[in-house]
Design an enzyme around this catalytic site. Structure first.
Site, PDB file in Angstrom:
ATOM      1  N   SER A 412      -4.598   7.929  -8.307  1.00  0.00           N
ATOM      2  CA  SER A 412      -2.997   7.839  -8.267  1.00  0.00           C
ATOM      3  C   SER A 412      -1.759   8.201  -7.009  1.00  0.00           C
ATOM      4  O   SER A 412      -0.610   7.813  -6.733  1.00  0.00           O
ATOM      5  CB  SER A 412      -2.604   8.536  -9.057  1.00  0.00           C
ATOM      6  OG  SER A 412      -2.649   9.052 -10.700  1.00  0.00           O
ATOM      7  N   THR A 413      -2.569   9.008  -6.033  1.00  0.00           N
ATOM      8  CA  THR A 413      -2.032   8.815  -4.496  1.00  0.00           C
ATOM      9  C   THR A 413      -1.075   7.283  -3.859  1.00  0.00           C
ATOM     10  O   THR A 413      -0.484   7.826  -3.567  1.00  0.00           O
ATOM     11  CB  THR A 413      -3.103   9.367  -3.238  1.00  0.00           C
ATOM     12  OG1 THR A 413      -4.269   8.974  -3.052  1.00  0.00           O
ATOM     13  CG2 THR A 413      -3.287  11.082  -4.035  1.00  0.00           C
TER      14      THR A 413
END
Length: 671
Positions: A412-413
């Site tokens: 999710s970064t």
């Protein structure tokens, strides 16, 4: 008439014979000798040209062997001997001729050139008179006499050293110890010998072999093994053994040990394969070279060049220098790394498999490149045994793997980057709410059994801010699909994905997908929230966030200290969108998935990520936890940190916990 013709013929014969018996001049004889000298025909020089009186002082074998040995050992090349006399003199009544010559040659210590008066003597050989060279040792080198010795000395150069941005030593020419024993001290103490062998990692048989060398006399120091300056505990134990001794020696030192082990690398003995590749550059079998990391990468700059000195030692009087080449030290190099920050990162990882990179968003200076676990380069510079190397190689935590040079699924970064791409493309309205319900979503039935899963159903429509705060996979899958494969692909390319990172240290290029395209809907949607096949190094990920912090400009990552900042990618996002994303990243820490990182005295902003490593869709597997963060009150660096195998530790929570401690320790040490 016949008598007259006979007398003429007889006269011609007499004149001819007289011409045949004419003695060659000293210049002619010396010229012939010089031709042989230039060709290194030492045997012929001695046999035909050295005076019989000189041969009484030097025998052929000594003459020939001395020339050959000296010329070989000193690597004499391009020998050139010339006569300096402009015209021949009348030597008919002389017993001795003196003719000036000039001798020139190249040696491994540099060029040698000298002038000398060659002396020729009229002597008889095989009942014939001839001019011969009155040879002595000064024909080899000026000032040399019988009994003098030619010596070759190596003048040691110093390898260049590596320092961090603040002048802290990373790789230096330090010291270590040669551990050994006094001959005779252990002859009747098998227990002490066994303890010594165990501590040094050698066998008692090896110790016995060293003690039996021909030069060893009772009381002599017998070297056994090198020890690092950092082997304090081992040295303490060794000193308790009767007869143990140690001598200080010069040695490459790596003061930060494992914390910078992968970055600095180490030096070691050159092997046969390396020598074959490098011998044209002047390397020899006795050299040490960089084996990994900066030591290998910067070998050409760090490498020293030893000098050489050729001199004559005389029975009486001072030595006479013939040629000398001064050593050239390697170049000292200062890199942008902050060694104290890197040590803090490494210590907080506590040996768990992971990696982190820290980058200054305004300058691109790379302040940390950590890989955990690691090896101690001080151990490797001593020479690691096969058993020890196998132990490291078989360690499941893989301490020999340089993780900061590898690329990983960002999880999710990647979502702030997806948002930046869609905002720039005009396909995303950040305030528009999407009516997403439930934990699973698929575009349509064409996806079959596959769907995108999110962790939390907020029970309300979702906009960009809420999607980032709660890390909504479905929202970012839809964002990628709305942008479309072309804009999403081009957007990732604009952030440098799919191209070589412009960094002096080799780091694997981040990828968009295995094929470089996003031509499948499921792959496109998964890429939007950091799954799919997208991969990123932590250095690239930290740099990419720099584009948000730096209002749209991503700086070129800089390895060396003092380099001029340079923009790598520009106009990646507008200032308005960058400000919006910065606010949202702060809220992720204040209200969202990174709430544990909301530290007093800081304004930490960032994004969490959990990358699921599955063999195939629909299955479970290992998880990597990630956190990309910076302090908005003091954006001295952006840190991207990844920890492996955190499925039992709450995914990204493990990365948040470590990152929080790094920020606290950094503030404590830097204030």
């Amino acid at each position: 008439m016949r008598k007259y013709l006979f007398l003429i013929g007889l006269l011609v014969l007499i004149v001819s014979l007289a011409g045949c018996n004419k003695l060659p001049s000293p210049e002619e004889r010396l010229n012939e000798y010089v031709k042989l000298w230039n060709k290194k025909k030492f045997e012929e020089m001695y046999k035909s040209y050295v005076a019989p009186s000189s041969k009484e002082k030097v025998k052929e074998k000594d003459y020939v062997d001395r020339y050959k040995t000296i010329y070989k050992d000193l690597e004499v090349k391009n020998v050139k001997v010339t006569l300096l006399a402009e015209e021949e003199k009348d030597w008919k009544k002389a017993e001795k001729a003196v003719i000036p010559i000039k001798v020139e040659m190249d040696t491994l210590a540099g060029p040698v050139s000298f002038e000398k008066e060659a002396v020729l003597k009229r002597e008889e050989k095989d009942k014939e008179e001839q001019w011969f060279i009155d040879w002595d040792a000064s024909y080899i080198f000026p000032g040399m006499e019988a009994g003098d010795k030619i010596r070759l000395e190596t003048l040691q150069g110093k390898r260049g050293q590596i320092f961090d941005r603040n002048g802290h030593s990373l790789a230096i020419n330090g010291r270590g110890f040669m551990a050994g024993v006094q001959a005779g001290a252990l002859d009747n103490d098998a227990a002490a010998k066994g303890k010594l062998a165990d501590l040094l990692g050698v066998t008692t048989e090896f110790i016995d072999q060293q003690l039996k060398q021909s030069w060893v006399q009772p009381g002599h120091f017998v070297p056994l093994k090198k020890l690092s300056i950092y082997d304090e505990e081992k040295l303490k134990q060794l000193k308790a053994i009767p007869g143990f001794a140690a001598e200080e020696i010069s040695m490459r030192e790596y003061p930060y040990k494992e914390a910078l082990g992968h970055l600095t690398g180490y030096i070691g003995d050159i092997n046969g394969e390396e020598l074959e590749k490098l011998k044209s550059k002047g390397y020899s079998a006795q050299d040490k070279i960089g084996k990994r990391g900066l030591e290998q990468l910067l070998e050409d700059e760090l490498r020293e060049k030893d000098g050489k000195k050729i001199y004559i030692t005389k029975a009486k009087g001072e030595p006479v220098t013939i040629a000398e080449t001064a050593p050239v030290n390697g170049k000292d190099i200062k890199i942008a790394i902050d060694a104290e920050l890197q040590q803090t990162i490494y210590e907080q990882l506590k040996g768990q498999p992971g990696t982190a990179a820290a980058v200054h968003p305004k300058t691109g200076e790379v302040l940390a490149l950590a890989s955990s676990p690691a090896f101690d380069p001080n151990e490797f510079v001593l020479g690691v045994s096969a058993s020890r190397y196998k132990e490291l190689e078989s360690n499941p935590a893989k301490p020999l793997l340089n993780r900061f040079a590898a690329a990983y699924s960002p999880g999710s970064t990647i979502k702030p980057i997806t948002a930046a791409i869609a905002l720039k493309a005009g396909t995303l309205n950040p305030s528009k709410e999407r009516p997403i319900t439930g934990l699973h979503w698929q575009k349509d039935a064409s996806w079959g059994s596959y769907s995108v899963t999110r962790v939390t159903d907020l029970g309300q429509p979702v906009n960009l801010r809420e999607a980032l705060i709660h890390s909504d996979n479905i929202y970012f899958a839809q964002t990628a699909l709305e942008a479309g494969k072309e804009k999403m692909t081009e957007g990732l390319k604009s952030f440098g994905y799919g191209e070589k990172l412009p960094f002096a240290y080799p780091v694997r290029a981040s990828q968009i997908s295995n094929s470089g395209t996003l031509d499948k809907e499921v792959l496109l949607s998964d890429t939007g929230y950091g799954q799919g096949e997208v991969l990123s190094s932590m250095l690239h990920l930290a740099s990419a966030y720099g584009a948000i912090v730096n209002d749209g400009s991503m700086m070129k990552p800089q390895l060396y200290a003092g380099e001029k900042p340079e923009v790598w990618k520009k106009d990646l996002v507008s200032k308005e969108s960058a400000d919006l994303l910065k606010q949202d990243l702060r809220l992720v820490v204040q209200k969202g998935t990174a709430k544990a990182a909301d530290l007093p005295g800081f304004a930490i902003a960032g994004k969490t990520g959990t990358a699921e490593l599955k063999a195939e869709k629909g299955t479970t597997g290992k998880e990597n936890g990630l956190f990309v963060a910076y302090d908005q009150q003091n954006p001295a660096f952006i840190m991207a940190l990844m920890m492996e195998n955190v499925e039992e530790a709450g995914g990204s929570k493990a990365a948040i916990g470590v990152s929080k401690q790094i920020f606290l320790k950094w503030k404590e040490t830097s204030s």
